[in-house]
Write a protein that holds these residues in place. Structure first.
Motif, PDB file in Angstrom:
ATOM      1  N   SER A  24       6.461   2.300  -1.618  1.00 44.48           N
ATOM      2  CA  SER A  24       5.950   3.084  -1.927  1.00 44.48           C
ATOM      3  C   SER A  24       6.007   4.644  -1.427  1.00 44.48           C
ATOM      4  CB  SER A  24       4.236   3.162  -0.695  1.00 44.48           C
ATOM      5  OG  SER A  24       4.931   2.793   0.248  1.00 44.48           O
ATOM      6  N   ILE A  25       5.706   5.768  -2.028  1.00 47.00           N
ATOM      7  CA  ILE A  25       6.189   6.971  -1.737  1.00 47.00           C
ATOM      8  C   ILE A  25       5.132   7.561  -1.182  1.00 47.00           C
ATOM      9  CG2 ILE A  25       7.646   9.235  -2.678  1.00 47.00           C
ATOM     10  CD1 ILE A  25       9.033   7.436  -4.494  1.00 47.00           C
ATOM     11  N   LEU A  26       5.053   8.358   0.272  1.00 50.61           N
ATOM     12  CA  LEU A  26       3.860   9.094   0.665  1.00 50.61           C
ATOM     13  C   LEU A  26       4.710  10.618   0.136  1.00 50.61           C
ATOM     14  CD1 LEU A  26       1.974   9.766   2.326  1.00 50.61           C
ATOM     15  CD2 LEU A  26       3.585  10.756   4.512  1.00 50.61           C
ATOM     16  N   ILE A  27       3.376  11.421  -0.358  1.00 48.97           N
ATOM     17  CA  ILE A  27       3.263  12.008  -0.959  1.00 48.97           C
ATOM     18  C   ILE A  27       2.848  13.255   0.130  1.00 48.97           C
ATOM     19  CG2 ILE A  27       2.651  14.228  -2.586  1.00 48.97           C
ATOM     20  CD1 ILE A  27       4.174  12.108  -3.840  1.00 48.97           C
ATOM     21  N   ASP A  28       1.974  13.291   1.162  1.00 48.52           N
ATOM     22  CA  ASP A  28       1.516  14.091   2.045  1.00 48.52           C
ATOM     23  C   ASP A  28       0.659  13.713   2.902  1.00 48.52           C
ATOM     24  OD1 ASP A  28       1.349  16.463   3.410  1.00 48.52           O
ATOM     25  OD2 ASP A  28       0.407  17.660   1.464  1.00 48.52           O
ATOM     26  N   GLY A  29       1.007  13.348   4.325  1.00 47.45           N
ATOM     27  CA  GLY A  29       0.050  12.568   5.729  1.00 47.45           C
ATOM     28  C   GLY A  29      -0.358  13.770   6.202  1.00 47.45           C
ATOM     29  N   PHE A  30      -0.061  15.302   5.206  1.00 44.85           N
ATOM     30  CA  PHE A  30      -1.559  15.914   6.517  1.00 44.85           C
ATOM     31  C   PHE A  30      -0.758  16.575   7.363  1.00 44.85           C
ATOM     32  CE2 PHE A  30      -3.219  15.359   2.312  1.00 44.85           C
ATOM     33  CZ  PHE A  30      -3.042  16.383   1.439  1.00 44.85           C
ATOM     34  N   THR A  31       0.179  16.086   8.332  1.00 45.67           N
ATOM     35  CA  THR A  31       1.258  16.811   9.805  1.00 45.67           C
ATOM     36  C   THR A  31       1.574  17.726  10.158  1.00 45.67           C
ATOM     37  OG1 THR A  31       2.996  15.582   8.812  1.00 45.67           O
ATOM     38  CG2 THR A  31       1.447  13.835   9.996  1.00 45.67           C
ATOM     39  N   ASN A 130       9.766   4.831  -8.381  1.00 40.69           N
ATOM     40  CA  ASN A 130      10.680   4.409  -6.947  1.00 40.69           C
ATOM     41  C   ASN A 130      11.733   2.759  -8.079  1.00 40.69           C
ATOM     42  OD1 ASN A 130      13.080   3.567  -5.299  1.00 40.69           O
ATOM     43  ND2 ASN A 130      10.378   2.628  -3.877  1.00 40.69           N
ATOM     44  N   GLY A 131      12.090   3.708  -8.711  1.00 40.57           N
ATOM     45  CA  GLY A 131      13.188   1.770 -10.488  1.00 40.57           C
ATOM     46  C   GLY A 131      11.907   1.129 -10.814  1.00 40.57           C
ATOM     47  N   GLY A 132      10.604   1.610 -11.195  1.00 36.41           N
ATOM     48  CA  GLY A 132       9.631   1.170 -11.705  1.00 36.41           C
ATOM     49  C   GLY A 132       8.940   0.366 -10.942  1.00 36.41           C
ATOM     50  N   VAL A 133       8.457   0.313  -9.716  1.00 41.61           N
ATOM     51  CA  VAL A 133       7.805  -0.725  -8.724  1.00 41.61           C
ATOM     52  C   VAL A 133       6.472  -0.056  -8.828  1.00 41.61           C
ATOM     53  CG1 VAL A 133       7.671  -1.361  -7.060  1.00 41.61           C
ATOM     54  CG2 VAL A 133       9.985  -1.633  -7.881  1.00 41.61           C
ATOM     55  N   ASN A 134       6.102   1.733  -8.561  1.00 41.93           N
ATOM     56  CA  ASN A 134       5.160   1.944  -8.837  1.00 41.93           C
ATOM     57  C   ASN A 134       4.379   2.439  -9.867  1.00 41.93           C
ATOM     58  OD1 ASN A 134       5.541   2.420  -5.631  1.00 41.93           O
ATOM     59  ND2 ASN A 134       6.843   3.659  -5.817  1.00 41.93           N
ATOM     60  N   THR A 135       3.028   2.529  -9.612  1.00 44.94           N
ATOM     61  CA  THR A 135       1.996   2.656 -10.951  1.00 44.94           C
ATOM     62  C   THR A 135       0.996   3.101 -11.016  1.00 44.94           C
ATOM     63  OG1 THR A 135       1.367   0.529 -10.395  1.00 44.94           O
ATOM     64  CG2 THR A 135       3.130   0.153 -11.944  1.00 44.94           C
ATOM     65  N   LYS A 136       0.407   3.868  -9.498  1.00 48.90           N
ATOM     66  CA  LYS A 136      -0.869   4.714  -9.558  1.00 48.90           C
ATOM     67  C   LYS A 136      -0.376   5.189  -8.037  1.00 48.90           C
ATOM     68  CE  LYS A 136      -2.181   0.484  -9.827  1.00 48.90           C
ATOM     69  NZ  LYS A 136      -3.329  -0.708  -9.590  1.00 48.90           N
ATOM     70  N   GLU A 180      -3.777   5.576 -12.336  1.00 50.26           N
ATOM     71  CA  GLU A 180      -2.801   4.945 -13.131  1.00 50.26           C
ATOM     72  C   GLU A 180      -1.912   5.904 -13.372  1.00 50.26           C
ATOM     73  OE1 GLU A 180      -2.170   1.616 -12.746  1.00 50.26           O
ATOM     74  OE2 GLU A 180      -3.664   0.437 -12.371  1.00 50.26           O
ATOM     75  N   PHE A 181      -0.980   5.602 -12.955  1.00 47.95           N
ATOM     76  CA  PHE A 181       0.186   6.394 -14.087  1.00 47.95           C
ATOM     77  C   PHE A 181      -0.141   6.602 -15.279  1.00 47.95           C
ATOM     78  CE2 PHE A 181       3.957   6.150 -11.244  1.00 47.95           C
ATOM     79  CZ  PHE A 181       3.085   7.172  -9.668  1.00 47.95           C
ATOM     80  N   SER A 182      -0.301   5.417 -16.654  1.00 43.82           N
ATOM     81  CA  SER A 182      -0.617   5.331 -17.632  1.00 43.82           C
ATOM     82  C   SER A 182      -1.682   6.760 -17.849  1.00 43.82           C
ATOM     83  CB  SER A 182      -1.326   4.415 -17.387  1.00 43.82           C
ATOM     84  OG  SER A 182      -2.460   3.427 -17.159  1.00 43.82           O
ATOM     85  N   VAL A 216       2.284   7.807  -3.885  1.00 46.40           N
ATOM     86  CA  VAL A 216       2.398   6.733  -5.063  1.00 46.40           C
ATOM     87  C   VAL A 216       2.237   5.421  -4.635  1.00 46.40           C
ATOM     88  CG1 VAL A 216       3.102   7.816  -6.123  1.00 46.40           C
ATOM     89  CG2 VAL A 216       4.575   6.985  -4.933  1.00 46.40           C
ATOM     90  N   VAL A 217       1.434   3.959  -5.196  1.00 46.37           N
ATOM     91  CA  VAL A 217       1.472   2.744  -4.583  1.00 46.37           C
ATOM     92  C   VAL A 217       2.079   1.957  -5.684  1.00 46.37           C
ATOM     93  CG1 VAL A 217       0.959   3.552  -2.849  1.00 46.37           C
ATOM     94  CG2 VAL A 217      -0.682   2.669  -4.375  1.00 46.37           C
ATOM     95  N   PRO A 218       2.822   0.552  -5.392  1.00 47.02           N
ATOM     96  CA  PRO A 218       2.714  -0.660  -6.887  1.00 47.02           C
ATOM     97  C   PRO A 218       1.850  -1.359  -6.557  1.00 47.02           C
ATOM     98  CG  PRO A 218       4.061  -1.708  -4.395  1.00 47.02           C
ATOM     99  CD  PRO A 218       3.583   0.104  -4.020  1.00 47.02           C
ATOM    100  N   LEU A 219       0.512  -2.370  -7.191  1.00 49.44           N
ATOM    101  CA  LEU A 219      -0.130  -3.094  -7.426  1.00 49.44           C
ATOM    102  C   LEU A 219      -0.228  -3.820  -6.135  1.00 49.44           C
ATOM    103  CD1 LEU A 219      -3.086  -3.967  -8.819  1.00 49.44           C
ATOM    104  CD2 LEU A 219      -1.638  -5.788  -9.562  1.00 49.44           C
ATOM    105  N   PRO A 220       0.568  -4.616  -5.520  1.00 50.42           N
ATOM    106  CA  PRO A 220      -0.074  -4.987  -3.905  1.00 50.42           C
ATOM    107  C   PRO A 220      -0.169  -4.388  -2.263  1.00 50.42           C
ATOM    108  CG  PRO A 220       2.243  -5.820  -5.080  1.00 50.42           C
ATOM    109  CD  PRO A 220       1.663  -4.533  -6.376  1.00 50.42           C
ATOM    110  N   LEU A 221       0.719  -3.430  -2.727  1.00 50.10           N
ATOM    111  CA  LEU A 221      -0.293  -2.524  -1.870  1.00 50.10           C
ATOM    112  C   LEU A 221      -1.629  -1.608  -2.017  1.00 50.10           C
ATOM    113  CD1 LEU A 221       1.117  -0.943   0.905  1.00 50.10           C
ATOM    114  CD2 LEU A 221       1.245   0.543  -0.073  1.00 50.10           C
ATOM    115  N   SER A 222      -1.890  -1.812  -3.234  1.00 41.88           N
ATOM    116  CA  SER A 222      -3.276  -1.232  -3.734  1.00 41.88           C
ATOM    117  C   SER A 222      -4.261  -2.493  -2.545  1.00 41.88           C
ATOM    118  CB  SER A 222      -3.333  -0.584  -4.514  1.00 41.88           C
ATOM    119  OG  SER A 222      -2.213   0.026  -5.621  1.00 41.88           O
ATOM    120  N   ALA A 223      -3.847  -3.112  -3.520  1.00 41.67           N
ATOM    121  CA  ALA A 223      -5.112  -4.650  -2.547  1.00 41.67           C
ATOM    122  C   ALA A 223      -4.734  -4.881  -1.394  1.00 41.67           C
ATOM    123  CB  ALA A 223      -4.396  -5.775  -3.316  1.00 41.67           C
TER     124      ALA A 223
END
Length: 246
Positions: A24-31, A130-136, A180-182, A216-223
């Motif tokens: 996952s990639i953090l866009i902003d945590g508003f710190t 991130n190499g095709g892992v993150n989708t949303k 979703e990125f889609s 942005v996250v992959p499916l497992p992290l979403s759950a």
């Protein structure tokens, strides 16, 4: 049996979490504190820009406009930051507030080219997959009221080739914190250069809401986040309601 089944599901999510969190990639945590406001004049307020290497693209731009005019109070967008309390709002939260009878629009833009003010700058594109892992996208939404019907949330993505795509969601009870990125046609998510997020209260006066993080996250992290984050959202919502009544 129900308890055992729930434990098994949560256990599986916990096991999946380390791999997902690494992707996952953090866009902003508003710190990082930032503020923009507009009095009820129906004209755009003064935009603000924060330059910081910790932000996606190295900069964050706030734009706010009160769209109702007249009345009292106004429209405000605040990144509360670490140690920068905004009334009773929790730290590290993006807060969009409109006083009673007020409506408005607030936009947050992450774009290294904002500083250079030109397309094709030296700002490096980012691989959000991130190499095709993150989708949303994952929006950790702070709900101020149980019904946002009328307000909308827009996400705009631009890639290195200057392709741009927008996805609009209504902030109603069916709003999903995962986008979703889609949903974004013609975008190369391995070469993203700009992200923009817009709140529009439309005809909903007194709208008051916020986001505690964008990633942005992959499916497992979403759950995993969905299982672990529901209780936290309830707590933050209660604090936000207390602030509004005050």
């Amino acid at each position: 049996m129900k308890i055992l089944k729930l434990s098994a599901v949560m256990g599986a999510a916990m096991l999946a979490a380390p791999t997902a969190m690494a992707s996952s990639i953090l866009i902003d945590g508003f710190t990082i504190f930032q503020e923009a406001a507009d009095l009820p004049t129906a004209t755009a307020g003064s935009p603000t820009l924060v330059v910081n290497a910790g932000l996606f693209g190295g900069s964050r731009f706030f734009s706010v406009q009160n769209t109702s005019g007249g009345g009292s109070g106004g429209t405000e967008l605040v990144s509360t930051g670490n140690g920068q309390a905004f009334q009773q709002t929790p730290e590290n939260t993006l807060v969009f507030t409109n006083d009673t009878s007020q409506t408005g629009v607030a936009t947050v833009i992450y774009d290294g080219r904002t500083i250079l003010n030109q397309v094709g700058s030296t700002f490096a594109a980012t691989d959000l997959t991130n190499g095709g892992v993150n989708t949303k996208f994952f929006f950790d939404l702070v709900e101020d009221t149980p019904n946002f019907v009328g307000a909308s949330f827009t996400t705009t993505v631009t890639d290195e080739n200057n392709n741009s795509s927008t996805f609009v969601e209504q902030l109603d009870p069916g709003f999903s914190e995962f986008t979703e990125f889609s949903n974004f046609g013609g975008i190369d998510f391995t070469k993203v250069t700009s992200l923009a997020f817009t709140f529009d209260t439309n005809a909903l006066a007194g709208f008051d809401g916020g986001i505690s993080s964008i990633s942005v996250v992959p499916l497992p992290l979403s759950a995993f986040l969905l299982l672990g984050g529901l209780g936290g959202l309830v707590g933050v919502s209660t604090v936000s309601k207390r602030r509004r009544r005050a």
